[in-house]
Design a protein around this motif. Sequence first.
Motif, PDB file in Angstrom:
ATOM      1  N   ALA A   1       7.507   4.805   2.104  1.00  0.00           N
ATOM      2  CA  ALA A   1       7.367   3.566   1.336  1.00  0.00           C
ATOM      3  C   ALA A   1       8.621   2.714   1.462  1.00  0.00           C
ATOM      4  O   ALA A   1       8.543   1.498   1.627  1.00  0.00           O
ATOM      5  CB  ALA A   1       7.095   3.890  -0.129  1.00  0.00           C
TER       6      ALA A   1
ATOM      7  N   ARG B   1       2.558   1.810  -3.405  1.00  0.00           N
ATOM      8  CA  ARG B   1       1.585   2.263  -4.407  1.00  0.00           C
ATOM      9  C   ARG B   1       1.214   3.723  -4.171  1.00  0.00           C
ATOM     10  O   ARG B   1       1.074   4.504  -5.107  1.00  0.00           O
ATOM     11  CB  ARG B   1       0.349   1.372  -4.383  1.00  0.00           C
ATOM     12  CG  ARG B   1       0.597   0.027  -5.043  1.00  0.00           C
ATOM     13  CD  ARG B   1      -0.630  -0.843  -5.039  1.00  0.00           C
ATOM     14  NE  ARG B   1      -0.414  -2.052  -5.808  1.00  0.00           N
ATOM     15  CZ  ARG B   1      -1.001  -3.211  -5.555  1.00  0.00           C
ATOM     16  NH1 ARG B   1      -1.862  -3.321  -4.559  1.00  0.00           N
ATOM     17  NH2 ARG B   1      -0.743  -4.263  -6.303  1.00  0.00           N
ATOM     18  N   ARG B   2       1.060   4.097  -2.902  1.00  0.00           N
ATOM     19  CA  ARG B   2       0.718   5.482  -2.580  1.00  0.00           C
ATOM     20  C   ARG B   2       1.876   6.420  -2.885  1.00  0.00           C
ATOM     21  O   ARG B   2       1.663   7.560  -3.301  1.00  0.00           O
ATOM     22  CB  ARG B   2       0.292   5.592  -1.122  1.00  0.00           C
ATOM     23  CG  ARG B   2      -1.056   4.886  -0.871  1.00  0.00           C
ATOM     24  CD  ARG B   2      -1.570   5.109   0.520  1.00  0.00           C
ATOM     25  NE  ARG B   2      -1.956   6.514   0.654  1.00  0.00           N
ATOM     26  CZ  ARG B   2      -2.043   7.132   1.818  1.00  0.00           C
ATOM     27  NH1 ARG B   2      -1.792   6.491   2.937  1.00  0.00           N
ATOM     28  NH2 ARG B   2      -2.393   8.396   1.869  1.00  0.00           N
TER      29      ARG B   2
ATOM     30  N   ASP C   1       0.943  10.264  -2.943  1.00  0.00           N
ATOM     31  CA  ASP C   1       0.170  10.464  -1.716  1.00  0.00           C
ATOM     32  C   ASP C   1       1.012  10.394  -0.450  1.00  0.00           C
ATOM     33  O   ASP C   1       0.612  10.944   0.578  1.00  0.00           O
ATOM     34  CB  ASP C   1      -0.956   9.435  -1.609  1.00  0.00           C
ATOM     35  CG  ASP C   1      -2.024   9.644  -2.660  1.00  0.00           C
ATOM     36  OD1 ASP C   1      -2.145  10.766  -3.179  1.00  0.00           O
ATOM     37  OD2 ASP C   1      -2.743   8.678  -2.981  1.00  0.00           O
ATOM     38  N   VAL C   2       2.136   9.681  -0.490  1.00  0.00           N
ATOM     39  CA  VAL C   2       3.029   9.593   0.668  1.00  0.00           C
ATOM     40  C   VAL C   2       4.469   9.787   0.197  1.00  0.00           C
ATOM     41  O   VAL C   2       4.796   9.479  -0.955  1.00  0.00           O
ATOM     42  CB  VAL C   2       2.906   8.246   1.432  1.00  0.00           C
ATOM     43  CG1 VAL C   2       1.517   8.026   1.983  1.00  0.00           C
ATOM     44  CG2 VAL C   2       3.337   7.091   0.578  1.00  0.00           C
TER      45      VAL C   2
ATOM     46  N   ARG D   1       0.832  -1.214   0.000  1.00  0.00           N
ATOM     47  CA  ARG D   1       0.000   0.000   0.000  1.00  0.00           C
ATOM     48  C   ARG D   1       0.865   1.262   0.000  1.00  0.00           C
ATOM     49  O   ARG D   1       0.611   2.200  -0.760  1.00  0.00           O
ATOM     50  CB  ARG D   1      -0.938   0.019   1.214  1.00  0.00           C
ATOM     51  CG  ARG D   1      -2.156  -0.868   1.049  1.00  0.00           C
ATOM     52  CD  ARG D   1      -3.153  -0.663   2.179  1.00  0.00           C
ATOM     53  NE  ARG D   1      -2.595  -0.933   3.505  1.00  0.00           N
ATOM     54  CZ  ARG D   1      -2.446  -2.144   4.022  1.00  0.00           C
ATOM     55  NH1 ARG D   1      -2.811  -3.223   3.342  1.00  0.00           N
ATOM     56  NH2 ARG D   1      -1.936  -2.298   5.232  1.00  0.00           N
ATOM     57  N   ALA D   2       1.885   1.283   0.846  1.00  0.00           N
ATOM     58  CA  ALA D   2       2.749   2.466   0.949  1.00  0.00           C
ATOM     59  C   ALA D   2       3.479   2.737  -0.364  1.00  0.00           C
ATOM     60  O   ALA D   2       3.584   3.887  -0.807  1.00  0.00           O
ATOM     61  CB  ALA D   2       3.752   2.292   2.090  1.00  0.00           C
TER      62      ALA D   2
ATOM     63  N   SER E   1       1.799   7.291  -6.518  1.00  0.00           N
ATOM     64  CA  SER E   1       0.775   8.264  -6.886  1.00  0.00           C
ATOM     65  C   SER E   1       1.014   9.625  -6.218  1.00  0.00           C
ATOM     66  O   SER E   1       0.255  10.557  -6.439  1.00  0.00           O
ATOM     67  CB  SER E   1      -0.622   7.740  -6.537  1.00  0.00           C
ATOM     68  OG  SER E   1      -0.758   7.595  -5.143  1.00  0.00           O
TER      69      SER E   1
END
Length: 81
Positions: free
Chosen positions: A65, A53-54, A59-60, A50-51, A57
Amino acid sequence: MNQGWFSRPVSVSVGIAGATRHILSAQQAVELLAGQWRDAGSLQHGAALRACRRAMSGDVPTEIARDAFVGAAREAHVLVE
């Protein structure tokens, strides 16, 4: 979508022979995590996926990540330190 470049590579042991692979970005981490990951389905694995992928994009931050990927690699006993 960007690749989410890490500030420094994460070295992991992959495959039957245990070849060392240097993961340079969140995108490379996602490819490895989504493939044949030793501890697929664990909490660390899911959090890292999740990290990363974010991070791709935007987002983080990529370092979050990277840290999550290092944790998943350590849990799966594939992190080369």
